[in-house]
Design an enzyme around this catalytic site. Sequence first.
Site, PDB file in Angstrom:
ATOM      1  N   CYS A  88      11.513  41.681  45.870  1.00 29.72           N
ATOM      2  CA  CYS A  88      12.179  41.778  47.110  1.00 29.72           C
ATOM      3  C   CYS A  88      12.078  39.741  47.304  1.00 29.72           C
ATOM      4  O   CYS A  88      11.487  38.757  47.607  1.00 29.72           O
ATOM      5  CB  CYS A  88      10.890  42.277  48.724  1.00 29.72           C
ATOM      6  SG  CYS A  88      11.506  42.101  50.137  1.00 29.72           S
ATOM      7  N   CYS A 126      11.141  39.237  50.803  1.00 31.02           N
ATOM      8  CA  CYS A 126       9.734  38.804  50.826  1.00 31.02           C
ATOM      9  C   CYS A 126       9.644  37.369  49.927  1.00 31.02           C
ATOM     10  O   CYS A 126       8.694  36.601  50.490  1.00 31.02           O
ATOM     11  CB  CYS A 126       8.996  39.785  49.819  1.00 31.02           C
ATOM     12  SG  CYS A 126       8.951  41.591  50.193  1.00 31.02           S
ATOM     13  N   CYS A 135      42.828  56.942  36.774  1.00 33.66           N
ATOM     14  CA  CYS A 135      41.644  57.242  36.937  1.00 33.66           C
ATOM     15  C   CYS A 135      40.524  57.440  35.999  1.00 33.66           C
ATOM     16  O   CYS A 135      41.401  58.444  35.985  1.00 33.66           O
ATOM     17  CB  CYS A 135      41.046  57.223  38.221  1.00 33.66           C
ATOM     18  SG  CYS A 135      39.212  58.228  38.616  1.00 33.66           S
ATOM     19  N   CYS A 168      39.797  61.447  37.052  1.00 29.40           N
ATOM     20  CA  CYS A 168      40.208  61.985  37.469  1.00 29.40           C
ATOM     21  C   CYS A 168      41.451  62.519  35.886  1.00 29.40           C
ATOM     22  O   CYS A 168      41.858  64.072  36.139  1.00 29.40           O
ATOM     23  CB  CYS A 168      41.592  61.350  38.071  1.00 29.40           C
ATOM     24  SG  CYS A 168      40.799  60.438  39.048  1.00 29.40           S
TER      25      CYS A 168
END
Length: 522
Positions: free
Chosen positions: A406, A409, A61, A64
């Site tokens: 959307c 929608c 990481c 990290c």
Amino acid sequence: MKFSAGAVLSWSSLLLASSVFAQQEAVAPEDSAVVKLATDSFNEYIQSHDLVLAEFFAPWCGHCKNMAPEYVKAAETLVEKNITLAQIDCTENQDLCMEHNIPGFPSLKIFKNSDVNNSIDYEGPRTAEAIVQFMIKQSQPAVAVVADLPAYLANETFVTPVIVQSGKIDADFNATFYSMANKHFNDYDFVSAENADDDFKLSIYLPSAMDEPVVYNGKKADIADADVFEKWLQVEALPYFGEIDGSVFAQYVESGLPLGYLFYNDEEELEEYKPLFTELAKKNRGLMNFVSIDARKFGRHAGNLNMKEQFPLFAIHDMTEDLKYGLPQLSEEAFDELSDKIVLESKAIESLVKDFLKGDASPIVKSQEIFENQDSSVFQLVGKNHDEIVNDPKKDVLVLYYAPWCGHCKRLAPTYQELADTYANATSDVLIAKLDHTENDVRGVVIEGYPTIVLYPGGKKSESVVYQGSRSLDSLFDFIKENGHFDVDGKALYEEAQEKAAEEADADAELADEEDAIHDEL
């Protein structure tokens, strides 16, 4: 949160920690003060220590690795205070990390009072100094009990508001005070300075105005109620005129008060307006909050307030009603030709605040222009005609509040069109409409997501009804019939239309057959 001299990192610990990271890695060196824990040792270690900060990480990481030197520095300082910093490699202890619901790396969790089942997420800066300061705070009691309050306040440095109970303290309020201290352990510093010879006093000392404490002036019996105490804190613990960003925005929302924004271009400009807004904030404390916002970072937020990006600017957001107010702005052409900087007049700002609080100010309503041609059976509403249309007592009006982007929608659109066609071809008692909520403001409608569908029944005293059912044609027909004023049976209209269409299709087919027969005879 307060810090003492002992919390400051020593030069020796800085040098020691930096020397062990010639090549930066996520895993702390073996000779550091960071304790390595694993599945078989984690619970026992936490249960035998009062305070532990645990980093759940992965060796690969990047975040990290970047944090690792700071984490080691913090561990070297805190080990002297009996505060442990630990690491758990989630690539080797997957079950343990899943048990603690680790969402990503690094995740920092604080375990207090040897309790392995409950933890607090550390979300502060990933620097040694910030970690040290935060963990020292965790090691202290929720309430600092002091004998000499003035000396205590003078000798400590505070970065969060200080909540002080002093004088003669009764048991009921004391219980509430300690309960609030535990709840808001990381939000405020709580101090108790009991003195039986003095009257009870509850005060808030803001870090920016330690010499001007805010004193509770209500009944002690009222503030002993945790909800009343909470509400008082939400209002009074905010700075008079503070800087707003994502880290504190929620606190202003939770206060429930309107928010006045000063967008500024630079620090010099901010200092110019600060006395005015500080005074306004003090004068209107408990009625509205005032904040400064850096236009260089958050200038686009002006658009959310229906304002143009012409800075400096002043605007007010009534978050309860979602209404926006602002000082008049220039046209785009005039702004482009402007050679001098914009100056906000004090009288204009004061007048807007006064009119707003009296209810006399006019909100800035965002709206498209009214559509002159309605080329669909779905009526296109805009902000300017929304209230007029939905409050028509002669119609049941169903409105779809949507956003062009959307997906839900878009999938609903064919069904909604068929719904509108059914009523438009058979009755004037029902109107099916839609409104692009990204381009139009509406009042009194709670829209938490898209699509939101609301029925406004006809009649004189009808209340709007929010649709909660499935997005099927039959469900929408039922909703309008059951909640509308005119009791229109959409299903029956739809079936009649289908039958009529079938009859017309049959008639057309017969006519075509007859024409074909005549053609064949010829």
